[in-house]
Design an enzyme around this catalytic site. Structure first.
Site, mmCIF file in Angstrom:
data_model
loop_
_atom_site.group_PDB
_atom_site.id
_atom_site.type_symbol
_atom_site.label_atom_id
_atom_site.label_comp_id
_atom_site.label_asym_id
_atom_site.label_seq_id
_atom_site.Cartn_x
_atom_site.Cartn_y
_atom_site.Cartn_z
ATOM 1 N N THR A 88 0.813 -1.214 0.000
ATOM 2 C CA THR A 88 0.000 0.000 0.000
ATOM 3 C C THR A 88 0.846 1.264 0.000
ATOM 4 O OG1 THR A 88 -1.710 -1.176 1.204
ATOM 5 C CG2 THR A 88 -1.851 1.212 1.204
ATOM 6 N N THR A 164 1.830 -4.542 4.549
ATOM 7 C CA THR A 164 1.767 -4.818 5.984
ATOM 8 C C THR A 164 1.399 -6.278 6.305
ATOM 9 O OG1 THR A 164 -0.531 -4.065 6.038
ATOM 10 C CG2 THR A 164 1.171 -2.454 6.589
ATOM 11 N N ASP A 165 0.753 -6.964 5.360
ATOM 12 C CA ASP A 165 0.204 -8.282 5.698
ATOM 13 C C ASP A 165 1.249 -9.328 6.066
ATOM 14 O OD1 ASP A 165 -2.404 -7.531 5.541
ATOM 15 O OD2 ASP A 165 -2.992 -9.088 4.133
ATOM 16 N N LYS A 241 1.320 -7.951 13.329
ATOM 17 C CA LYS A 241 0.188 -7.134 12.900
ATOM 18 C C LYS A 241 -1.028 -7.656 13.645
ATOM 19 C CE LYS A 241 -2.410 -5.618 8.836
ATOM 20 N NZ LYS A 241 -2.548 -5.661 7.365
#
Lengths: 417, 417
Positions: A88, A164-165, A241
């Site tokens: 992202t 981020t995943d 996360k």
């Protein structure tokens, strides 16, 4: 009007002033406001005046490799290497599908975050352009080599832009593969640049400040709270996360973060001990064994998942509580270890320590040859086992796994703490 | 000297006074001190004087069924049913192996926790005597039926003693299977009764107080902090054991607990809305589909784990972030759903909401026929899918899964919160 120009936009009776950011939609103008927020404005019926051209003077030299780029060099500033893998933070709205796909290289990211100007000399490099759910061990290796080469070429710190995943898995991989004398800072974005609440500017700025610091660690730098006040610096092997969408989704599990970067004052402060800049010689051990699985135990687990691990180099089990599985599975685990598969036991609790010496099931598992994952997080344990199996001799896998490398496993205090 | 007697023990120049608790070791005397702590004292060279016999007057009538027991009945007190399934709260140190194995029935637990006296009339029932890693769906059914029968027989509340490792799964199962007009409170112990830091007394006492409250929910009652000051009450479908060994290991994910029980003042206070006592008619739907798997995605996941799910009734995937897996796996998931397997997507973040409408991968997964788990926890989602598949028609599985039953799934607000 070009990216980087300060413009004044009048539309439907409203005036907005800001700096033009890249937008892949011909119908939408994305402006960075002085408040730090980005805003998207329909170009239809919009009246645009350029107030100042190229306000951040980001004119770049074209690199001849096409993948390494630099902006004007300032001898008084440190050199930070920006490495992009996609995600992202390096993406914009793709109007073809109506959703977000990765499409920037590092230069574009720098251009999209004009606030980075003046903080460092930048080098940019693209290692991958993928959504992070598609991350592969071979890209961890490419990334480790790229970081190594950038440090060797003189970078005083490295910022890795990553989706981020799966950031926690990649950060762990680099923490194991690299001996780094400078900070290696992963950052990402939970909200894309065209959203008013985007976290990409602050995260990028704080990451660069962290990369200039004296903590020679592989870290993750993301929002510390829902406010735009500071970023937390998490050790790469202990971060997770923990929220699907919040900007402060990342947390250090079972401990405080290593430190914080204050956005406004640009100060970086470490509240925990870190490796020091220049403390180790740059080195890389990128070998990795890909044939490792992670199996999560839940009540009623199909034993076939363990049968499928027959012949694999390694398996990490995410057990219950102190590191248990149903008693019926212990024999199957014994078969696996007898067959030469390394089996590491971790806990789905995430916090605390696997301790298989207290209850019958645990001691049966030890007899069956499991390696106790201690307080290593299950995902980190998978990455470490992949790395250990490729870098340690067969007979030293157990010892190598239980030797701390990058903060992923801490000394045993009492098993009850 | 018998269990329940107050004794004074002199040994090695030290005097200790307390109430005798059960101990399976002939060499060790376990005393409950007035401070609330339990202490183990070697009987060797110990001089024991009985100060008061059977201080809690716990003489019990023998039940003729052998599995249901009652103590003296007091019309002014509510009736609480204690159901034991095993685990640390119902265990003592087994000196044969040097570790802890389950060996008490509900009567013994009551005798081991004299503080329960005078708070309620008790019924006791043993449903199982297992370590919780060996919990099976068939025992969830037995437990649900036992709770149902106890409520039908007049219990004003039920306390279920359960090992902590899989408590969250069993609590979810009962939350789905039962419509309960009274509180059903799960409790357990992170430290066995012979340890000074045992949490079994306070957890049992607070659970009984919670079972007397007006919240007709399936709850988990465990230490709220590391102090012995209060227990938290967690909704059964939203609770998670987040630490391997701490007494305050259980947390409500992504929200505050429903309420708290103050140990000293015995007050039960709810800070969130709960179902009300008497709000529903007692009912039970214990059917469950056992052929459901949970698969956790990590980078480099072996696609064979999905192949193994061919023909299964259901699969819950613990995906990354907003609910993603590697793009290469999407086709396999499509094959599964086309074949009639229900596939639910959840997030390993635990907090937040699966939202597959934002990114390409997510929309591909929706096209492949996944059911979005929304904000349901992965473990809870597995239990719910097992229950839905056995209780809803084939064509209504998607809708049934996405319909909130017991707080496991909350209304969508914004996908970014």
């Amino acid at each position: 009007m070009n990216t980087g120009d300060r413009v004044r936009v009048s539309r439907a009776g409203e005036e907005t002033e800001g700096v033009v950011l890249p937008s892949s939609s011909p119908e939408t103008l994305v402006l960075k406001l002085d408040s730090g927020y980005n805003v998207g404005i329909s170009r239809e019926d919009a009246d645009v005046t350029v107030v100042e051209s190229d306000v951040y003077e980001l004119e770049r030299e074209e690199s001849d490799t096409g993948s390494v780029s630099e902006v004007d060099f300032d001898d008084d500033l440190p050199t930070i290497s920006l490495i992009s893998t996609g995600g992202t933070i390096a993406s914009t709205v793709d109007y073809r599908t109506g959703a977000v796909t990765a499409q920037f290289d590092a230069e574009d990211v720098l251009r999209a975050v004009p606030d980075l100007a003046g903080r460092a000399n930048y080098r940019g490099r693209v290692v991958a352009n993928i959504l992070s759910e598609n991350m592969e061990p071979s890209i961890w290796q490419d990334l480790a080599r790229a970081v190594h080469d950038e440090i060797e070429a003189g970078a005083d710190g490295v910022v890795v832009m990553h989706g981020t995943d799966t950031m926690q898995y990649s950060a762990s991989a680099l923490a194991f593969m690299l001996d780094t004398p400078v900070p290696v800072v992963f950052t990402g974005s939970q909200r894309s640049a065209d959203r008013p609440s985007s976290d990409n500017v602050m995260n990028a700025v704080c990451s660069v400040e962290a990369a200039k610091s004296d903590a020679a660690e592989v870290m993750v730098c993301m929002h510390a709270s829902e406010s735009d006040d500071r970023c937390a610096l998490h050790r790469g092997t202990r971060v997770r996360k923990n929220h699907t969408s919040r900007r402060d989704a990342f947390e250090t599990v079972g401990a405080d973060p290593l430190g914080y970067v204050e956005y406004e004052t640009e100060t970086v402060e470490f509240t925990r001990e870190t490796a020091e800049r220049g403390g180790v010689e740059l080195d890389i051990a990128p070998a990795i064994e890909e044939d490792v699985a992670l199996v999560k135990f839940t009540p009623n687990m199909d034993p076939g998942f363990l049968d499928l691990c027959e012949g694999k180099a390694g398996v990490v089990i995410e057990g219950t509580g102190l590191g248990h599985v149903h008693s019926d599975l212990v024999g199957r685990i014994d078969d696996l270890t007898s067959d030469g598969t390394a089996v590491v036991m971790t806990s789905q609790c995430l916090e605390g320590r696997v301790c298989d010496r207290v209850y019958d099931t645990g001691r049966d598992l030890l007899d069956a040859g499991i390696i106790e994952g201690e307080d290593t997080l299950p995902g980190t344990a998978k990455v470490k086992l992949m790395w250990v199996l490729a870098n340690a001799s067969e007979e030293s896998v157990d010892e190598a796994f239980r030797t701390p490398v990058a903060g992923e496993l801490t000394d045993r205090s009492t098993p009850w703490q």
